[in-house]
Design a protein around this motif. Sequence first.
Motif, short mmCIF file in Angstrom:
data_model
loop_
_atom_site.label_atom_id
_atom_site.label_comp_id
_atom_site.label_asym_id
_atom_site.label_seq_id
_atom_site.Cartn_x
_atom_site.Cartn_y
_atom_site.Cartn_z
N TYR A 67 -4.09 14.55 -2.93
CA TYR A 67 -3.62 13.68 -4.00
C TYR A 67 -4.52 13.77 -5.22
CZ TYR A 67 0.24 11.42 -1.61
OH TYR A 67 1.46 11.17 -1.01
N ASP A 93 -0.74 5.91 -3.77
CA ASP A 93 -0.89 6.48 -2.43
C ASP A 93 -2.35 6.83 -2.14
OD1 ASP A 93 1.70 6.24 -1.59
OD2 ASP A 93 2.32 8.24 -2.25
N ILE A 109 3.00 8.59 4.75
CA ILE A 109 2.56 9.13 3.46
C ILE A 109 2.75 10.64 3.47
CG2 ILE A 109 0.61 9.38 1.88
CD1 ILE A 109 -0.57 6.84 3.04
N ARG A 116 -3.98 3.71 -1.11
CA ARG A 116 -3.59 3.38 0.27
C ARG A 116 -4.43 4.17 1.26
NH1 ARG A 116 2.47 4.68 1.12
NH2 ARG A 116 1.98 3.95 3.23
#
Length: 275
Positions: free
Chosen positions: A268, A198, A182, A201
């Motif tokens: 993120y 992501d 990632i 995840r």
Amino acid sequence: MCEPTSLDRERVAQRFAALRGSLRTERRRTAAERRAFETFADRVATVDFADAGSGSPLGSGVEASHGGTVVSNGHAGSKRDAPPIASIRRAYEETVMAVSFYDDEYGDDYRESLAAEFVPAVATALTDPTCFGPAAKAPLTAAIDRAIREREHLIETCAHERESVDAAAGTLLPVAAELDSIGSPDSESDSFGSLEADWNRLSRLEKRCESAAADRQSAINEWRSRHDLPVDAPDVCAYFYEAQDSAYPVLAACAELTQRATTLQTAYERAMAEY
């Protein structure tokens, strides 16, 4: 862009390889300790304690205390004309203390080794002729038997610990590998859906790390409870992994991977906030 992290699958794999190496060494040495005491017991059985006179009687029920690392060199036999107390010393030095790693790990002399392995009454009987006599044989035999049992138990503990380490590795190595895959988020090129996928995840990876940590802590607590250790007493991790960077290296790996996942999640979240 998130800050680069130094923990990756290769480093995690190296950490677990080091732990397994420590356990293999401990198991090998402990098995050698057990053989040493078994050989010492055989030699003690051939000594005629009656030749020593009455001596000062030892109380019944004297047992050995937990001691250090020992190993036999396979040497057998003792001088028939030596006094019993001298024969026992020779047997002890040629089995328990005759080990290639003994000096490096302990470096103690005969008296110090006896004090570490046996309760004071037994150690005194083996070093003071006025306290040595026929009554010393039973407590010494019991002390040796207990030393053997302790080594057998430690070998079993090594096996259980290896199972726990392998279970943790089975979870954490794939987590580390996936974290490596990632990359840092890029709000200019990544779609919101991609960023969110992501992030999800990372959330799942974080939970897997936390689950592994909980399982590991449970194994440690179970070991402490089984042996009824006081709060301030060191546990199996401190004993097995004193040469490692942490006394709890598996928990440390869980914490580091969790932190890595959290750091990436934050990055993120910031990227998604720009949409």
